[in-house]
Design a protein around this motif. Structure first.
Motif, PDB file in Angstrom:
ATOM      1  N   ARG A   1       0.831  -1.152  -0.038  1.00  0.00           N
ATOM      2  CA  ARG A   1       0.001   0.044  -0.035  1.00  0.00           C
ATOM      3  C   ARG A   1       1.042   1.434  -0.082  1.00  0.00           C
ATOM      4  O   ARG A   1       1.834   1.447   0.681  1.00  0.00           O
ATOM      5  CB  ARG A   1      -0.843   0.080   1.210  1.00  0.00           C
ATOM      6  CG  ARG A   1      -2.107  -1.075   1.240  1.00  0.00           C
ATOM      7  CD  ARG A   1      -3.063  -0.751   2.288  1.00  0.00           C
ATOM      8  NE  ARG A   1      -3.999  -1.810   2.272  1.00  0.00           N
ATOM      9  CZ  ARG A   1      -4.974  -1.888   3.183  1.00  0.00           C
ATOM     10  NH1 ARG A   1      -5.178  -0.870   4.126  1.00  0.00           N
ATOM     11  NH2 ARG A   1      -5.647  -2.794   3.195  1.00  0.00           N
ATOM     12  N   LYS A   2       0.550   2.256  -0.751  1.00  0.00           N
ATOM     13  CA  LYS A   2       1.100   3.348  -0.964  1.00  0.00           C
ATOM     14  C   LYS A   2       0.244   4.489  -1.209  1.00  0.00           C
ATOM     15  O   LYS A   2      -0.968   4.121  -1.855  1.00  0.00           O
ATOM     16  CB  LYS A   2       2.272   3.381  -1.754  1.00  0.00           C
ATOM     17  CG  LYS A   2       2.053   3.065  -3.342  1.00  0.00           C
ATOM     18  CD  LYS A   2       3.103   3.327  -4.236  1.00  0.00           C
ATOM     19  CE  LYS A   2       3.595   4.866  -4.389  1.00  0.00           C
ATOM     20  NZ  LYS A   2       4.653   4.862  -5.190  1.00  0.00           N
ATOM     21  N   VAL A   3       0.599   5.760  -0.775  1.00  0.00           N
ATOM     22  CA  VAL A   3      -0.666   6.875  -1.209  1.00  0.00           C
ATOM     23  C   VAL A   3      -0.542   7.192  -2.732  1.00  0.00           C
ATOM     24  O   VAL A   3       0.843   7.538  -3.207  1.00  0.00           O
ATOM     25  CB  VAL A   3      -0.064   7.937  -0.361  1.00  0.00           C
ATOM     26  CG1 VAL A   3      -1.121   9.159  -0.645  1.00  0.00           C
ATOM     27  CG2 VAL A   3      -0.232   7.917   0.802  1.00  0.00           C
ATOM     28  N   LYS A   4      -1.425   7.145  -3.472  1.00  0.00           N
ATOM     29  CA  LYS A   4      -1.343   7.504  -4.960  1.00  0.00           C
ATOM     30  C   LYS A   4      -2.405   8.834  -5.245  1.00  0.00           C
ATOM     31  O   LYS A   4      -2.241   9.108  -6.147  1.00  0.00           O
ATOM     32  CB  LYS A   4      -1.998   6.113  -5.742  1.00  0.00           C
ATOM     33  CG  LYS A   4      -1.207   5.101  -5.740  1.00  0.00           C
ATOM     34  CD  LYS A   4      -1.723   4.044  -6.639  1.00  0.00           C
ATOM     35  CE  LYS A   4      -0.496   2.822  -6.515  1.00  0.00           C
ATOM     36  NZ  LYS A   4      -1.241   1.592  -7.574  1.00  0.00           N
ATOM     37  N   LEU A   5      -3.146   9.140  -4.329  1.00  0.00           N
ATOM     38  CA  LEU A   5      -3.986  10.226  -4.386  1.00  0.00           C
ATOM     39  C   LEU A   5      -4.279  11.162  -3.060  1.00  0.00           C
ATOM     40  O   LEU A   5      -4.392  10.133  -2.120  1.00  0.00           O
ATOM     41  CB  LEU A   5      -5.464   9.913  -5.210  1.00  0.00           C
ATOM     42  CG  LEU A   5      -6.525  10.774  -5.130  1.00  0.00           C
ATOM     43  CD1 LEU A   5      -6.148  11.848  -6.202  1.00  0.00           C
ATOM     44  CD2 LEU A   5      -7.882  10.031  -5.382  1.00  0.00           C
ATOM     45  N   VAL A   6      -4.152  12.463  -3.367  1.00  0.00           N
ATOM     46  CA  VAL A   6      -4.563  13.112  -2.215  1.00  0.00           C
ATOM     47  C   VAL A   6      -5.644  13.940  -2.552  1.00  0.00           C
ATOM     48  O   VAL A   6      -5.423  14.966  -3.438  1.00  0.00           O
ATOM     49  CB  VAL A   6      -3.408  13.907  -1.485  1.00  0.00           C
ATOM     50  CG1 VAL A   6      -3.721  14.864  -0.328  1.00  0.00           C
ATOM     51  CG2 VAL A   6      -2.361  12.962  -1.069  1.00  0.00           C
ATOM     52  N   ILE A   7      -6.801  14.028  -1.897  1.00  0.00           N
ATOM     53  CA  ILE A   7      -8.024  14.754  -2.177  1.00  0.00           C
ATOM     54  C   ILE A   7      -7.969  16.033  -1.048  1.00  0.00           C
ATOM     55  O   ILE A   7      -8.253  15.588   0.035  1.00  0.00           O
ATOM     56  CB  ILE A   7      -9.157  14.161  -2.314  1.00  0.00           C
ATOM     57  CG1 ILE A   7      -9.063  13.120  -3.254  1.00  0.00           C
ATOM     58  CG2 ILE A   7     -10.462  15.047  -2.420  1.00  0.00           C
ATOM     59  CD1 ILE A   7     -10.424  11.894  -3.293  1.00  0.00           C
ATOM     60  N   PHE A   8      -8.036  17.195  -1.325  1.00  0.00           N
ATOM     61  CA  PHE A   8      -7.960  18.210  -0.851  1.00  0.00           C
ATOM     62  C   PHE A   8      -9.504  19.023  -0.693  1.00  0.00           C
ATOM     63  O   PHE A   8      -9.820  18.976  -1.767  1.00  0.00           O
ATOM     64  CB  PHE A   8      -6.980  19.412  -0.950  1.00  0.00           C
ATOM     65  CG  PHE A   8      -5.416  18.897  -0.700  1.00  0.00           C
ATOM     66  CD1 PHE A   8      -4.863  18.978   0.450  1.00  0.00           C
ATOM     67  CD2 PHE A   8      -4.801  18.604  -1.937  1.00  0.00           C
ATOM     68  CE1 PHE A   8      -3.525  18.770   0.341  1.00  0.00           C
ATOM     69  CE2 PHE A   8      -3.496  17.842  -1.798  1.00  0.00           C
ATOM     70  CZ  PHE A   8      -2.813  18.189  -0.592  1.00  0.00           C
ATOM     71  N   ASP A   9      -9.775  19.422   0.447  1.00  0.00           N
ATOM     72  CA  ASP A   9     -11.002  20.332   0.499  1.00  0.00           C
ATOM     73  C   ASP A   9     -10.291  21.869   0.047  1.00  0.00           C
ATOM     74  O   ASP A   9      -8.988  21.952   0.276  1.00  0.00           O
ATOM     75  CB  ASP A   9     -11.539  20.515   1.959  1.00  0.00           C
ATOM     76  CG  ASP A   9     -12.312  21.553   2.118  1.00  0.00           C
ATOM     77  OD1 ASP A   9     -13.373  21.672   1.450  1.00  0.00           O
ATOM     78  OD2 ASP A   9     -12.272  22.541   3.158  1.00  0.00           O
ATOM     79  N   LYS A  10     -10.928  22.710  -0.234  1.00  0.00           N
ATOM     80  CA  LYS A  10     -10.575  23.983  -0.668  1.00  0.00           C
ATOM     81  C   LYS A  10     -10.668  25.219   0.589  1.00  0.00           C
ATOM     82  O   LYS A  10      -9.670  25.306   0.973  1.00  0.00           O
ATOM     83  CB  LYS A  10     -11.078  24.642  -1.983  1.00  0.00           C
ATOM     84  CG  LYS A  10     -10.751  25.981  -2.366  1.00  0.00           C
ATOM     85  CD  LYS A  10     -11.243  26.296  -3.615  1.00  0.00           C
ATOM     86  CE  LYS A  10     -12.767  26.791  -3.485  1.00  0.00           C
ATOM     87  NZ  LYS A  10     -13.022  28.129  -2.975  1.00  0.00           N
ATOM     88  N   ASP A  11     -11.775  25.699   0.855  1.00  0.00           N
ATOM     89  CA  ASP A  11     -11.762  26.630   1.718  1.00  0.00           C
ATOM     90  C   ASP A  11     -11.403  26.067   3.295  1.00  0.00           C
ATOM     91  O   ASP A  11     -12.173  25.176   3.688  1.00  0.00           O
ATOM     92  CB  ASP A  11     -13.371  27.174   1.840  1.00  0.00           C
ATOM     93  CG  ASP A  11     -13.643  27.934   0.461  1.00  0.00           C
ATOM     94  OD1 ASP A  11     -12.856  28.682  -0.070  1.00  0.00           O
ATOM     95  OD2 ASP A  11     -14.690  27.515  -0.300  1.00  0.00           O
ATOM     96  N   GLY A  12     -10.693  26.843   4.032  1.00  0.00           N
ATOM     97  CA  GLY A  12     -10.294  26.332   5.254  1.00  0.00           C
ATOM     98  C   GLY A  12      -9.007  25.412   5.092  1.00  0.00           C
ATOM     99  O   GLY A  12      -8.460  24.996   6.157  1.00  0.00           O
TER     100      GLY A  12
END
Length: 294
Positions: free
Chosen positions: A56-67
């Protein structure tokens, strides 16, 4: 197994408020049968794939925007002040307080009142509907007159120049890009201002996919659908994905989708007390993210 690699200096556990050497696993195994079936319809291989922990490894990081990427108050406080002023000018000062309460906005402090306030989580169409209800129920206006007042006074928040949470946001995205980690942005804000914001941050060309509040395929947080949409679109398993956000809507979406990890940031409207029940890890801001996914 949580795929966040380690604990950043100053990071706190989701439930203890202390530095940890390990994190609890996401609730992949507890995701409802209906939710898992929904993802299987989008990606039939998900049910049969059982990844080895070591692979397992990180392939995707999903960010929120505001804050999370940009200052919530710097962007939305002016919008709230201007919106309320337009309604007061047209409908009278008696609506100033009720409108602020509807939005969840503190007029004196010029800040959103917390992560449960409407401004913190709702898409613009939902906020607009709530304002109409405020005009009829608390302003005594007929529904037709309330709709007309909203039509005349409403304006989307389209602040092109933004106040970034971190001076290193572009560097963060560049570093993730060099590491082969894809990035996404999932926000309740509308697409037009979101794209303006990302251009202002200098990261738009490095965002592989985004979902905004007015997209026809958007299913509002904390439903898991948007997270699954990212995974299907980018060819990534949920277990290889991390979600970063400043509200429980972000973190509950992460847990419902069974992603590999969730990181709560204290740079927005959520406090440690707010976020600790749903975050695998809580950090001050996005500057801490890179060392957690290396």
């Amino acid at each position: 197994m949580c795929i966040i690699k380690g604990v950043a200096t100053g990071a706190i556990a989701h439930s203890k408020g202390l530095v940890l050497s390990g994190l609890r696993p996401p609730l992949t195994q507890n995701t409802s049968v209906i939710s898992r079936a929904s993802y299987s319809a989008m990606s039939p291989t998900i049910e049969t794939f059982v990844p080895a922990a070591s692979s397992r490894k990180v392939k995707l990081v999903i960010f929120d925007k505001d804050g999370t990427l940009i200052s919530f108050d710097a962007t939305w406080s002016k919008w709230a002040d201007d919106l309320i002023a337009r309604f007061v000018s047209k409908c009278g000062d008696k609506l100033r307080g009720p409108l602020a309460d509807t939005l969840g906005y503190d007029l004196e402090r010029k800040k959103v009142r917390g992560e449960k306030s409407l401004m913190a989580w709702a898409a613009q169409p939902i906020i607009r509907q709530a304002v109409e209800v405020c005009l009829t129920e608390q302003g005594g206006m007929q529904e037709r007159d309330a709709r007309q007042a909203v039509k005349e006074c409403w304006a989307e928040c389209e602040e092109g120049e933004v106040s970034p949470i971190s001076r290193c946001t572009r560097t963060l995205f560049e570093s993730l890009h060099r590491m082969g980690i894809m990035t996404g942005v999932c926000t309740s804000d509308a697409r037009r201002p979101t794209e303006m914001n990302l251009r202002s941050l200098g990261v738009s060309s490095m965002v592989h996919h985004s979902i905004c509040g007015d997209d026809s395929f958007n299913v509002p947080k904390p439903a898991p659908d948007n997270a699954w949409n990212f995974c299907k679109r980018l060819g990534v398993r949920p277990e290889e994905t991390i979600i970063v956000g400043d509200t429980n809507a972000d973190l509950r979406m992460a847990r419902a989708a069974g992603v590999g990890g969730s990181i709560g940031v204290l740079s927005g409207v959520g406090t440690e007390e707010d976020l600790k029940a749903n975050a695998d890890l809580i950090v001050e801001d996005v500057d801490r993210v890179l060392e957690l996914v290396r």
